[in-house]
Design a protein around this motif. Structure first.
Motif, short mmCIF file in Angstrom:
data_model
loop_
_atom_site.label_atom_id
_atom_site.label_comp_id
_atom_site.label_asym_id
_atom_site.label_seq_id
_atom_site.Cartn_x
_atom_site.Cartn_y
_atom_site.Cartn_z
N ARG A 98 0.82 -1.24 0.03
CA ARG A 98 0.01 0.01 0.17
C ARG A 98 1.09 1.19 -0.12
O ARG A 98 2.02 1.32 0.65
CB ARG A 98 -0.89 0.08 1.27
CG ARG A 98 -1.91 -1.17 1.05
CD ARG A 98 -2.69 -1.42 2.17
NE ARG A 98 -3.54 -0.20 2.46
CZ ARG A 98 -4.28 -0.15 3.87
NH1 ARG A 98 -4.38 -1.06 4.46
NH2 ARG A 98 -5.29 1.04 3.96
N VAL A 121 1.55 5.11 0.74
CA VAL A 121 1.28 6.36 1.56
C VAL A 121 2.19 7.52 1.50
O VAL A 121 3.39 7.09 1.80
CB VAL A 121 1.12 5.94 2.98
CG1 VAL A 121 0.68 7.05 3.88
CG2 VAL A 121 0.04 4.81 3.19
N ASN A 151 7.35 10.79 9.52
CA ASN A 151 7.49 9.24 9.26
C ASN A 151 8.29 9.00 8.10
O ASN A 151 8.32 7.96 7.49
CB ASN A 151 5.84 9.13 8.61
CG ASN A 151 5.04 8.85 9.74
OD1 ASN A 151 5.28 8.78 10.86
ND2 ASN A 151 3.64 8.97 9.29
N VAL A 185 7.26 8.54 -0.99
CA VAL A 185 5.90 7.84 -0.89
C VAL A 185 6.37 6.37 -0.33
O VAL A 185 7.26 5.65 -0.71
CB VAL A 185 5.44 7.46 -2.41
CG1 VAL A 185 4.17 6.07 -2.27
CG2 VAL A 185 4.75 8.51 -3.03
N VAL A 222 0.57 -0.16 7.94
CA VAL A 222 -0.36 0.91 7.94
C VAL A 222 -1.34 1.01 9.12
O VAL A 222 -1.32 1.97 9.91
CB VAL A 222 -1.42 0.88 6.64
CG1 VAL A 222 -2.44 1.72 6.51
CG2 VAL A 222 -0.69 0.79 5.29
N ASP A 248 -1.43 4.08 11.60
CA ASP A 248 -2.78 4.75 12.05
C ASP A 248 -2.74 4.97 13.66
O ASP A 248 -3.32 6.01 14.13
CB ASP A 248 -3.80 3.82 11.51
CG ASP A 248 -4.29 3.84 10.16
OD1 ASP A 248 -3.80 4.52 9.37
OD2 ASP A 248 -5.18 2.87 9.67
N HIS A 289 -5.28 8.30 13.58
CA HIS A 289 -6.38 8.23 12.70
C HIS A 289 -7.39 7.52 13.42
O HIS A 289 -7.42 6.67 14.18
CB HIS A 289 -5.85 7.20 11.61
CG HIS A 289 -6.90 7.08 10.58
ND1 HIS A 289 -7.44 7.80 9.71
CD2 HIS A 289 -7.48 5.80 10.41
CE1 HIS A 289 -8.47 7.20 8.88
NE2 HIS A 289 -8.46 5.98 9.35
N ARG A 300 -6.21 9.63 7.69
CA ARG A 300 -5.72 8.82 6.52
C ARG A 300 -6.85 8.65 5.20
O ARG A 300 -7.98 8.10 5.61
CB ARG A 300 -5.44 7.37 6.67
CG ARG A 300 -4.63 6.74 5.38
CD ARG A 300 -3.88 5.36 5.71
NE ARG A 300 -4.69 4.84 6.81
CZ ARG A 300 -5.55 3.79 6.39
NH1 ARG A 300 -5.94 3.66 5.07
NH2 ARG A 300 -6.35 3.26 7.28
N VAL A 325 -2.59 6.51 -4.07
CA VAL A 325 -1.78 6.97 -2.79
C VAL A 325 -2.66 7.55 -1.82
O VAL A 325 -3.58 8.50 -1.98
CB VAL A 325 -0.88 7.89 -3.23
CG1 VAL A 325 0.38 8.09 -2.23
CG2 VAL A 325 0.16 7.46 -4.50
N GLN A 326 -2.35 7.20 -0.53
CA GLN A 326 -3.13 7.72 0.53
C GLN A 326 -2.15 8.75 1.31
O GLN A 326 -1.09 8.87 1.14
CB GLN A 326 -3.68 6.69 1.58
CG GLN A 326 -4.73 5.80 0.90
CD GLN A 326 -5.43 5.04 1.96
OE1 GLN A 326 -4.63 4.28 2.62
NE2 GLN A 326 -6.62 5.16 1.98
N VAL A 327 -2.83 9.41 2.07
CA VAL A 327 -1.99 10.67 2.97
C VAL A 327 -2.64 10.79 4.03
O VAL A 327 -3.76 10.91 4.37
CB VAL A 327 -1.88 11.89 2.07
CG1 VAL A 327 -3.06 12.63 1.86
CG2 VAL A 327 -0.63 12.68 2.70
N TYR A 328 -1.78 11.04 5.38
CA TYR A 328 -2.15 11.50 6.53
C TYR A 328 -2.40 13.17 6.39
O TYR A 328 -1.47 13.64 6.33
CB TYR A 328 -1.28 11.14 7.68
CG TYR A 328 -1.27 9.68 7.85
CD1 TYR A 328 -2.48 8.98 8.87
CD2 TYR A 328 -0.39 8.71 7.42
CE1 TYR A 328 -2.42 7.51 8.97
CE2 TYR A 328 -0.35 7.30 7.61
CZ TYR A 328 -1.47 6.71 8.16
OH TYR A 328 -1.56 5.42 8.51
#
Length: 260
Positions: free
Chosen positions: A109, A111, A117, A174, A182, A186, A191, A197, A220-223
């Protein structure tokens, strides 16, 4: 790698002091590379993704303080034995510059990381014995910005979030993570109460030429900081970007409560 220099300790009593301190710090900082335009091309690529000359390193070589900590240049992987290996983009994937192995992230995955991070020492301590891959990437139209507050009331680091920034380009990475990793992130990001997220709505350009985000099918995910608890620090109504002021300046602005 580079680190912001320290400015002289002066009081921050009001918004005028905050502006003066930020402006003086910016004026004293050397310009790094040409101004980035909106056109993708070889000069653009070269300025964003300069070559690296390292192959292996220890996470402790990249201190966690001041926030967000140091990070390696280029793409890299944290291997289970605890060392960092540099990665080089190739047509067939990502080449480990230390072992010569080809590294695949197809089953992981993705992120977007932009703050602590991406600090190897933090990741090695919290995800001990696990492999993590970080792919250097240009983020278009978004920027890391300081938050108006600390990790906990009156204590802890001033942290960052990501905000829309039209025509702005920053280089981050990334992270290619397992489902279990993940879930762990979190937990420490809080999260969905402190950071949430979610799918990244901007555009990401990996150093191997891959486009990701809202211009591609690959998600693509992001916080992103939650409003009220991780809101951006505003100066004259505009988020103060991490590139505009070093940590020690921002820390004093937050403590003085001079943001508006």
């Amino acid at each position: 790698m580079s680190r912001h220099g320290h400015c002289n300790q002066v009081p921050v009593n009001d918004r005028t002091d905050a502006f003066r301190l930020i402006r003086r710090t910016a004026d004293a900082r050397p310009t790094e590379g040409p101004q980035l335009g909106a056109t993708l091309g070889s000069p653009f690529t070269a300025s964003l993704f300069p070559g690296v000359d390292w192959t292996s390193a220890e996470p402790v070589e990249f201190p966690e303080r001041p926030y967000p900590g140091w990070r390696p240049q280029g793409s890299w992987r944290l291997v289970p034995d605890g060392r960092l290996h540099a990665l080089e983009p190739t047509k067939g994937g990502w080449l480990d510059r230390y072992t010569g192995d080809t590294v695949s992230v197809s089953d992981r995955r993705l992120v977007l990381g932009y703050g602590s991070n991406l600090n190897p020492a933090k990741l090695a301590a919290r995800l001990h014995g696990e492999e993590i891959v970080a792919l250097r990437a240009a983020v278009l139209g978004w920027a890391a910005a300081w938050c108006d507050g600390r990790r906990s009331a009156g204590a802890g680091d001033v942290v960052a979030t990501l905000v829309p920034a039209p025509r702005h380009v920053e280089v981050h990475a990334v992270l290619a993570l397992t489902d279990a990793q993940v879930e762990l992130i979190d937990g420490w990001e809080g999260h969905p109460h402190w950071y949430r997220r979610e799918p990244f709505e901007g555009t990401i350009w990996l150093e191997d030429g891959t486009l990701m985000g809202n211009v591609a099918d690959s998600e693509v995910q992001v916080y992103l900081g939650c409003e009220g608890v991780r809101s951006p620090l505003l100066i004259a109504g505009r988020p103060l970007l991490c590139a505009e002021a070093p940590y020690d300046v921002v820390s004093r602005i937050v403590d003085a409560g001079t943001a508006r």
